[in-house]
Design a protein around this motif. Structure first.
Motif, PDB file in Angstrom:
ATOM      1  N   GLN A 291      27.479  71.421  52.568  1.00  0.00           N
ATOM      2  CA  GLN A 291      28.540  72.202  52.058  1.00  0.00           C
ATOM      3  C   GLN A 291      28.888  71.822  50.839  1.00  0.00           C
ATOM      4  O   GLN A 291      30.024  72.418  50.214  1.00  0.00           O
ATOM      5  CB  GLN A 291      29.728  72.478  53.190  1.00  0.00           C
ATOM      6  CG  GLN A 291      29.446  72.983  54.507  1.00  0.00           C
ATOM      7  CD  GLN A 291      28.960  74.425  54.343  1.00  0.00           C
ATOM      8  OE1 GLN A 291      29.006  75.091  53.230  1.00  0.00           O
ATOM      9  NE2 GLN A 291      28.851  75.112  55.593  1.00  0.00           N
ATOM     10  N   LEU A 292      28.574  70.907  50.081  1.00  0.00           N
ATOM     11  CA  LEU A 292      28.766  70.311  49.007  1.00  0.00           C
ATOM     12  C   LEU A 292      29.061  71.320  47.988  1.00  0.00           C
ATOM     13  O   LEU A 292      29.959  71.173  47.095  1.00  0.00           O
ATOM     14  CB  LEU A 292      28.136  69.018  48.606  1.00  0.00           C
ATOM     15  CG  LEU A 292      28.538  67.724  49.462  1.00  0.00           C
ATOM     16  CD1 LEU A 292      27.523  66.840  49.155  1.00  0.00           C
ATOM     17  CD2 LEU A 292      29.870  67.374  48.985  1.00  0.00           C
ATOM     18  N   ALA A 293      28.013  72.028  47.949  1.00  0.00           N
ATOM     19  CA  ALA A 293      28.047  73.030  46.739  1.00  0.00           C
ATOM     20  C   ALA A 293      29.255  74.030  46.927  1.00  0.00           C
ATOM     21  O   ALA A 293      29.790  74.430  45.920  1.00  0.00           O
ATOM     22  CB  ALA A 293      26.664  73.736  46.484  1.00  0.00           C
ATOM     23  N   ASN A 294      29.468  74.472  47.999  1.00  0.00           N
ATOM     24  CA  ASN A 294      30.341  75.493  48.420  1.00  0.00           C
ATOM     25  C   ASN A 294      31.700  74.618  48.298  1.00  0.00           C
ATOM     26  O   ASN A 294      32.709  75.412  47.802  1.00  0.00           O
ATOM     27  CB  ASN A 294      30.128  75.894  49.896  1.00  0.00           C
ATOM     28  CG  ASN A 294      29.229  76.862  50.121  1.00  0.00           C
ATOM     29  OD1 ASN A 294      28.728  77.416  49.057  1.00  0.00           O
ATOM     30  ND2 ASN A 294      28.578  76.739  51.099  1.00  0.00           N
TER      31      ASN A 294
ATOM     32  N   ASP B  17      41.642  70.982  45.714  1.00  0.00           N
ATOM     33  CA  ASP B  17      41.049  69.423  45.558  1.00  0.00           C
ATOM     34  C   ASP B  17      40.699  69.132  47.132  1.00  0.00           C
ATOM     35  O   ASP B  17      41.632  69.381  48.091  1.00  0.00           O
ATOM     36  CB  ASP B  17      41.903  68.554  45.165  1.00  0.00           C
ATOM     37  CG  ASP B  17      42.082  68.899  43.720  1.00  0.00           C
ATOM     38  OD1 ASP B  17      41.177  69.313  43.151  1.00  0.00           O
ATOM     39  OD2 ASP B  17      43.148  68.125  42.844  1.00  0.00           O
ATOM     40  N   TYR B  18      39.711  68.483  47.405  1.00  0.00           N
ATOM     41  CA  TYR B  18      39.307  68.132  48.873  1.00  0.00           C
ATOM     42  C   TYR B  18      38.799  66.620  48.687  1.00  0.00           C
ATOM     43  O   TYR B  18      38.560  66.027  47.588  1.00  0.00           O
ATOM     44  CB  TYR B  18      38.221  68.876  49.301  1.00  0.00           C
ATOM     45  CG  TYR B  18      36.836  68.568  48.699  1.00  0.00           C
ATOM     46  CD1 TYR B  18      36.028  68.001  49.276  1.00  0.00           C
ATOM     47  CD2 TYR B  18      36.323  69.347  47.532  1.00  0.00           C
ATOM     48  CE1 TYR B  18      34.539  67.758  48.838  1.00  0.00           C
ATOM     49  CE2 TYR B  18      35.099  69.206  46.918  1.00  0.00           C
ATOM     50  CZ  TYR B  18      34.369  68.421  47.609  1.00  0.00           C
ATOM     51  OH  TYR B  18      33.058  68.066  46.698  1.00  0.00           O
ATOM     52  N   GLY B  19      38.901  66.038  49.834  1.00  0.00           N
ATOM     53  CA  GLY B  19      38.212  64.631  49.983  1.00  0.00           C
ATOM     54  C   GLY B  19      37.445  64.792  51.234  1.00  0.00           C
ATOM     55  O   GLY B  19      37.215  65.623  52.130  1.00  0.00           O
TER      56      GLY B  19
ATOM     57  N   GLN C 147      20.743  55.585  43.883  1.00  0.00           N
ATOM     58  CA  GLN C 147      20.570  56.774  42.620  1.00  0.00           C
ATOM     59  C   GLN C 147      21.245  57.694  42.854  1.00  0.00           C
ATOM     60  O   GLN C 147      21.937  58.378  41.800  1.00  0.00           O
ATOM     61  CB  GLN C 147      18.945  56.792  42.285  1.00  0.00           C
ATOM     62  CG  GLN C 147      18.184  55.616  41.844  1.00  0.00           C
ATOM     63  CD  GLN C 147      16.561  56.183  41.725  1.00  0.00           C
ATOM     64  OE1 GLN C 147      15.965  56.091  42.639  1.00  0.00           O
ATOM     65  NE2 GLN C 147      16.338  56.259  40.578  1.00  0.00           N
ATOM     66  N   GLN C 148      21.362  58.245  43.997  1.00  0.00           N
ATOM     67  CA  GLN C 148      22.085  59.694  44.218  1.00  0.00           C
ATOM     68  C   GLN C 148      23.523  59.298  43.981  1.00  0.00           C
ATOM     69  O   GLN C 148      24.224  60.155  43.597  1.00  0.00           O
ATOM     70  CB  GLN C 148      21.730  59.971  45.696  1.00  0.00           C
ATOM     71  CG  GLN C 148      20.337  60.559  45.931  1.00  0.00           C
ATOM     72  CD  GLN C 148      20.161  61.270  47.421  1.00  0.00           C
ATOM     73  OE1 GLN C 148      20.317  60.278  48.397  1.00  0.00           O
ATOM     74  NE2 GLN C 148      20.426  62.306  47.388  1.00  0.00           N
ATOM     75  N   VAL C 149      24.061  58.272  44.611  1.00  0.00           N
ATOM     76  CA  VAL C 149      25.464  58.180  44.246  1.00  0.00           C
ATOM     77  C   VAL C 149      25.938  57.728  42.919  1.00  0.00           C
ATOM     78  O   VAL C 149      26.671  57.961  42.458  1.00  0.00           O
ATOM     79  CB  VAL C 149      25.968  56.810  45.267  1.00  0.00           C
ATOM     80  CG1 VAL C 149      27.501  56.450  45.158  1.00  0.00           C
ATOM     81  CG2 VAL C 149      25.865  57.090  46.831  1.00  0.00           C
TER      82      VAL C 149
ATOM     83  N   PRO D 251      29.057  60.621  42.611  1.00  0.00           N
ATOM     84  CA  PRO D 251      29.658  59.613  43.465  1.00  0.00           C
ATOM     85  C   PRO D 251      30.165  60.317  44.779  1.00  0.00           C
ATOM     86  O   PRO D 251      30.863  59.446  45.845  1.00  0.00           O
ATOM     87  CB  PRO D 251      31.158  59.373  42.555  1.00  0.00           C
ATOM     88  CG  PRO D 251      30.465  59.361  41.131  1.00  0.00           C
ATOM     89  CD  PRO D 251      29.453  60.547  41.400  1.00  0.00           C
ATOM     90  N   ALA D 252      30.424  61.567  44.720  1.00  0.00           N
ATOM     91  CA  ALA D 252      30.880  62.380  46.146  1.00  0.00           C
ATOM     92  C   ALA D 252      30.009  62.144  47.271  1.00  0.00           C
ATOM     93  O   ALA D 252      30.291  62.414  48.225  1.00  0.00           O
ATOM     94  CB  ALA D 252      31.062  63.923  45.581  1.00  0.00           C
ATOM     95  N   LEU D 253      28.750  61.691  46.919  1.00  0.00           N
ATOM     96  CA  LEU D 253      27.901  61.502  48.103  1.00  0.00           C
ATOM     97  C   LEU D 253      28.069  60.136  48.932  1.00  0.00           C
ATOM     98  O   LEU D 253      27.644  59.906  49.737  1.00  0.00           O
ATOM     99  CB  LEU D 253      26.340  61.454  47.555  1.00  0.00           C
ATOM    100  CG  LEU D 253      25.793  62.824  47.070  1.00  0.00           C
ATOM    101  CD1 LEU D 253      24.469  62.605  46.354  1.00  0.00           C
ATOM    102  CD2 LEU D 253      25.978  63.952  48.009  1.00  0.00           C
ATOM    103  N   LYS D 254      28.950  59.264  48.189  1.00  0.00           N
ATOM    104  CA  LYS D 254      29.047  57.717  48.749  1.00  0.00           C
ATOM    105  C   LYS D 254      29.618  58.311  50.250  1.00  0.00           C
ATOM    106  O   LYS D 254      28.923  57.300  51.097  1.00  0.00           O
ATOM    107  CB  LYS D 254      30.058  57.149  47.772  1.00  0.00           C
ATOM    108  CG  LYS D 254      30.229  55.613  48.231  1.00  0.00           C
ATOM    109  CD  LYS D 254      31.101  54.853  47.411  1.00  0.00           C
ATOM    110  CE  LYS D 254      31.328  53.398  47.888  1.00  0.00           C
ATOM    111  NZ  LYS D 254      32.036  52.546  46.911  1.00  0.00           N
ATOM    112  N   PRO D 255      30.500  58.765  50.680  1.00  0.00           N
ATOM    113  CA  PRO D 255      31.003  58.844  51.951  1.00  0.00           C
ATOM    114  C   PRO D 255      29.901  59.430  53.173  1.00  0.00           C
ATOM    115  O   PRO D 255      29.585  58.915  54.120  1.00  0.00           O
ATOM    116  CB  PRO D 255      31.971  59.532  52.063  1.00  0.00           C
ATOM    117  CG  PRO D 255      32.131  60.424  50.756  1.00  0.00           C
ATOM    118  CD  PRO D 255      31.564  59.761  49.990  1.00  0.00           C
TER     119      PRO D 255
END
Length: 414
Positions: free
Chosen positions: A268-271, A278-280, A347-349, A353-357
């Motif tokens: 759902q990241l693209a959505n 703002d979301y977390g 590399q992805q992070v 950076p939103a991929l870290k969690p």
């Protein structure tokens, strides 16, 4: 785990239709002689046509291996059914992308080749991710990537309600946050509890987060997880329509901006970038703290058993190309997956950076068929989602719902 990649219940029906013995792999790949000509490849990504990056990668990996790689895309349920039938008919493709819970079913049917027999090394892969495609200690494919679940939250609602997301560490603090959101005139949490594999997928973090064991659905831990969801619905902290919510409709509810939290996936990241607020993201908490184990979604590149074993040399080259670190980085970015290799995750992070969690969530993830469950999982899962439906609808209390689920699972064994 996108909606089309989770129809594990269909596996049970299809195995019954085809018969395990009849599924023995004897495919020829449907192509010409080994090392040249045409090789065949099935994947569950019908959303990508020949102009998309994924299709171009598949074609280029065939070219690099010196062959033409003919790709056929279909949704997961169709692919699962056709794989079992192709095993019966001796018409398996050279390579298949398989939804991870289905790997063990194909292994039991004698359809898949061990990666070790192909000379492929899986030692660099994150163990809990590759574990979803491992049976009796042997790996039967290489994961293209993985997705999983976490909690999205609406920053404005949490701020308005005086909730610090950093304090949400366990079930008690999460429930307290939901109550604060409700008191502030907002809604608490939305999730998908539909009576399908998708409902089980969403329930597993809470079940495992309580210390639940899938072979003992009616344990105190399993009942505690179902009681948590039941209490949220009864108290209005979660909507009644979670009973029919898929992960897609649950996301649509969160995207209205009325909910403090939404349980959903990496996909759902693209959505999330389009919701207009703002979301977390935080990891789903365990009952008494820490990150709850979450289920892994995603597919494995596999090689079906072939009559012409000389074809395996080209199959290996294609697999190595599709799962090289460079190609994993581009593919997993396209699919919103987390790579199965820690170096690629880094590399992805760096890129996002939103991929870290999500990397953190996957560190605590489990394969649904891991721990020796294998083909027992679909039966257990069906009883689990049936128990969830029974309790949330008010038809049963959590204790009796889980007791009935365990009895039904036991009856299937006998």
């Amino acid at each position: 785990m996108r909606i089309s990649r989770s129809a594990v219940s269909a596996v049970v029906a299809c195995c019954a239709l085809v018969g395990t013995g009849a599924c023995s792999g004897s495919g020829s790949g449907g192509g010409s002689s080994s090392g040249s000509g045409t090789y065949t490849f099935w994947d569950p990504y019908p959303q990508f046509d020949s102009s998309d990056a994924w299709a171009k990668l598949v074609a280029s990996c065939g070219t690099q291996a010196g062959v033409t790689l003919k790709r056929t895309a279909m949704d997961t349920t169709d692919l699962n059914n056709k794989a079992l039938l192709a095993g019966q008919q001796g018409s398996l493709p050279d390579l298949m992308m398989v939804d991870n819970p289905f790997v063990s079913t194909l292994v039991q049917a004698g359809i898949l080749t061990k990666t070790s027999d192909l000379g492929l090394d899986t030692s660099a892969l994150q163990k809990n991710i590759v574990g979803a495609g491992t049976t009796d200690g042997a790996a039967y494919g290489i994961p293209i990537g993985a997705n999983t679940l976490a909690l999205y939250y609406n920053k404005a609602i949490l701020s308005q309600a005086g909730i610090d997301p950093g304090t949400v560490k366990d079930w008690a603090s999460l429930t307290a946050a939901l109550e604060k959101a409700k008191s502030a005139g907002k809604k608490g949490i939305t999730f998908g509890a539909i009576g399908t594999e998708e409902g089980s997928f969403q329930f597993l973090p809470w079940f495992w987060g309580a210390g639940g064991d899938l072979t003992k659905l009616d344990s105190a831990q399993g009942v505690a997880a179902l009681s948590l969801w039941k209490d949220w619905v009864s108290k209005g902290l979660a909507p009644n329509d979670v009973l029919s919510n898929t992960q897609t409709t649950s996301w649509q509810e969160f995207a209205t901006g009325q909910y403090a939290f939404g349980e959903n996936g990496t996909w759902q990241l693209a959505n999330a970038a389009k919701v207009g607020f703002d979301y977390g993201i935080i990891n789903i908490p365990g009952q008494n703290g820490g990150s709850a184990p979450v289920p892994t979604g995603g597919e494995f590149v596999t090689v079906p058993v072939q009559k012409d074993t000389a074809r395996y040399a080209v199959d290996k080259k294609i697999m190595e190309c599709l799962t090289s670190n460079t190609n994993l980085l581009s593919t997993d970015t396209t699919l919103s997956y987390i790579a199965p290799v820690p170096a690629v995750q880094d590399q992805q992070v760096q890129q996002n950076p939103a991929l870290k969690p999500w990397v953190s969530a996957l560190a605590a993830a489990r394969g649904r068929t891991s721990g020796g469950l294998g083909t027992k999982y679909p039966v257990i899962s069906e009883q689990m989602w049936t128990a969830v439906q029974g309790a949330l609808s008010g038809g049963k209390n959590p204790q009796s719902a889980m007791e009935d689920a365990q009895k039904a699972a036991d009856a299937h064994k006998s």
